[in-house]
Design an enzyme around this catalytic site. Structure first.
Site, PDB file in Angstrom:
ATOM      1  N   MET A  28      66.090  50.666   4.851  1.00 45.53           N
ATOM      2  CA  MET A  28      66.131  49.743   4.000  1.00 45.53           C
ATOM      3  C   MET A  28      67.491  49.201   4.199  1.00 45.53           C
ATOM      4  SD  MET A  28      67.336  52.919   1.347  1.00 45.53           S
ATOM      5  CE  MET A  28      69.126  54.130   1.841  1.00 45.53           C
ATOM      6  N   GLY A  29      67.383  47.969   5.288  1.00 45.46           N
ATOM      7  CA  GLY A  29      68.474  47.562   5.502  1.00 45.46           C
ATOM      8  C   GLY A  29      69.259  47.687   6.497  1.00 45.46           C
ATOM      9  N   LEU A  31      70.317  47.027   9.560  1.00 40.10           N
ATOM     10  CA  LEU A  31      69.538  47.009  10.740  1.00 40.10           C
ATOM     11  C   LEU A  31      70.625  48.147  11.997  1.00 40.10           C
ATOM     12  CD1 LEU A  31      66.609  45.198  10.333  1.00 40.10           C
ATOM     13  CD2 LEU A  31      66.603  47.484   9.742  1.00 40.10           C
ATOM     14  N   HIS A  32      70.019  48.865  12.758  1.00 39.03           N
ATOM     15  CA  HIS A  32      71.334  48.578  13.557  1.00 39.03           C
ATOM     16  C   HIS A  32      69.441  49.003  14.905  1.00 39.03           C
ATOM     17  CE1 HIS A  32      70.398  53.302  12.647  1.00 39.03           C
ATOM     18  NE2 HIS A  32      70.839  52.881  11.431  1.00 39.03           N
ATOM     19  N   HIS A  35      66.384  51.400  14.308  1.00 37.44           N
ATOM     20  CA  HIS A  35      65.775  51.358  13.367  1.00 37.44           C
ATOM     21  C   HIS A  35      64.855  50.134  13.978  1.00 37.44           C
ATOM     22  CE1 HIS A  35      68.517  51.231  10.379  1.00 37.44           C
ATOM     23  NE2 HIS A  35      67.479  51.641   9.460  1.00 37.44           N
ATOM     24  N   GLY A 145      62.515  58.295  12.391  1.00 39.50           N
ATOM     25  CA  GLY A 145      63.756  58.648  13.414  1.00 39.50           C
ATOM     26  C   GLY A 145      63.997  60.423  12.731  1.00 39.50           C
ATOM     27  N   ASP A 148      66.742  61.444  10.004  1.00 39.54           N
ATOM     28  CA  ASP A 148      66.783  62.165   9.103  1.00 39.54           C
ATOM     29  C   ASP A 148      65.423  63.040   8.937  1.00 39.54           C
ATOM     30  OD1 ASP A 148      68.285  60.695   7.327  1.00 39.54           O
ATOM     31  OD2 ASP A 148      67.314  59.036   7.747  1.00 39.54           O
ATOM     32  N   MET A 182      73.051  56.680  15.775  1.00 43.39           N
ATOM     33  CA  MET A 182      73.187  55.719  14.798  1.00 43.39           C
ATOM     34  C   MET A 182      73.151  56.070  13.366  1.00 43.39           C
ATOM     35  SD  MET A 182      72.768  52.849  17.933  1.00 43.39           S
ATOM     36  CE  MET A 182      73.246  52.861  18.979  1.00 43.39           C
ATOM     37  N   SER A 183      73.885  55.282  12.443  1.00 46.63           N
ATOM     38  CA  SER A 183      73.222  55.183  11.295  1.00 46.63           C
ATOM     39  C   SER A 183      74.061  53.775  10.663  1.00 46.63           C
ATOM     40  CB  SER A 183      73.876  56.186  10.524  1.00 46.63           C
ATOM     41  OG  SER A 183      74.006  56.703   9.137  1.00 46.63           O
TER      42      SER A 183
HETATM   43  O1  PAF Z   1      65.254  56.475   6.353  1.00 46.86           O
HETATM   44  C1  PAF Z   1      65.513  55.598   4.956  1.00 46.86           C
HETATM   45  O2  PAF Z   1      65.218  54.261   5.809  1.00 46.86           O
HETATM   46  C2  PAF Z   1      64.707  55.048   3.377  1.00 46.86           C
HETATM   47  O3  PAF Z   1      64.450  56.584   3.911  1.00 46.86           O
HETATM   48  C3  PAF Z   1      62.999  55.208   3.444  1.00 46.86           C
HETATM   49  C4  PAF Z   1      62.071  55.914   4.510  1.00 46.86           C
HETATM   50  C5  PAF Z   1      63.039  53.631   4.413  1.00 46.86           C
HETATM   51  C6  PAF Z   1      62.592  55.345   2.352  1.00 46.86           C
HETATM   52  O4  PAF Z   1      63.555  54.234   1.316  1.00 46.86           O
END
Ligand code: PAF
Length: 304
Positions: A28-29, A31-32, A35, A145, A148, A182-183
């Protein structure tokens, strides 16, 4: 040269031009390094990497942080280019959910507890967008990751139930020096709250220590984590839970690997963290073997 497309037809053409095995990282952008570690894992095991950036409205409930979610496309694209991504898909909401859109993917039992209980409808939104992204990007493997963890279990359930022809790879949580996972949502924390938030990691470490000391009652492992969170009175505990990592069923006695997960609000920001027990499983191989695994799947050798 990294290609960036935002329309499904352009994506299909660019995807068709990629040869060999393709790994995908959906984001979802904002980024860190977490990702980037997913992209690096995808790079290492595939011939090409596709990434997506899409803040998916379907997985946010009314009153959640959809509007406030951090967005910085230029910075995200520069990071992806630097780490060697071949193709990036950046659709907008109208492209993903055009007028008349009415289909969703619902995984029943695995979506019910933990985050699903706190955020009803969240995993329906996640499963639906991930199913679409699988169809659009057609990867051979997709990388998610550990942080989640329930999302991984939901997606793996969906992949098996709907016969998506791809592998799911689970990569370990990346942490800041303090231990804070990280989040993208860490951006919401003030410097003081950021320091406080490392208590989640200390709580997990306490549960890991109790496990190492031989404790096998889930309630006592939860208590070990709870004790740390309560003594530092750092936030509001939403849940601390011990579950089967394949099915997410609650566990009372730890005879096999388990997932200990927690959600805590610090300064009103929901933070998640988790560990597999035994902790030796918190590696790409261990997580991929255990989290959301088909029941009866073989565990990696080192499971003391
Ligand atoms: O983990 C995430 O960033 C989101 O839940 C994902 C997998 C990109 C779906 O929108």
């Amino acid at each position: 040269m990294m290609q960036v497309v935002s329309e499904p037809e352009a994506l299909r053409q660019a995807r068709a031009a990629l040869s060999g095995r393709v790994g995908a990282v959906f984001t979802m952008g904002a980024l860190h390094a977490g990702h980037i570690s997913l992209v690096e894992a995808a790079r290492a095991a595939n011939d090409a990497v596709v990434a997506t950036i899409f803040v998916n409205p379907l997985q946010f409930r009314a009153g959640e942080d959809f509007a406030a979610y951090p967005r910085d496309l230029a910075r995200d694209l520069a990071m992806l280019e630097q780490v060697g991504v071949d193709l990036v898909f950046t659709p907008d909401a109208a492209t993903m959910y055009p007028p008349g859109f009415q289909t969703s993917v619902h995984t029943r039992r695995v979506s019910r507890g933990l985050e699903g209980a706190q955020r009803p409808g969240h995993f329906r939104g996640v499963a639906t967008v991930v199913a679409k992204l699988f169809n659009l990007t057609r990867p051979d493997a997709a990388y998610f990751g550990q942080k989640d963890a329930q999302q991984v279990v939901v997606i793996r359930r969906m992949v098996r139930d709907l016969d998506f022809p791809l592998d799911i790879v689970v990569c370990p949580t990346l942490r800041e020096g303090s231990g804070l996972a990280m989040s993208s949502r860490n951006a919401y924390l003030s410097p003081q709250a950021r320091a406080q938030a490392a208590v989640l990691y200390r709580a997990l470490a306490a549960a890991q220590q109790a496990y190492a000391d031989g404790e096998r009652a889930a309630a006592a492992l939860v208590q070990a984590a709870h004790g740390v969170l309560a003594s530092e009175s750092a936030g509001h505990i939403e849940y601390i839970s011990v579950n089967d990592p394949a099915t997410l069923r609650p566990i009372k006695w730890v005879h096999r690997p388990v997932l200990l997960s927690l959600a805590v609000r610090v300064e009103g920001v929901r933070l998640l963290d988790n560990t597999l027990l035994p902790p030796v499983l918190n590696t790409q191989a261990g997580l991929t073997a255990v989290l959301g695994a088909a029941q009866g799947a073989a565990l990696p050798a080192a499971t003391p």
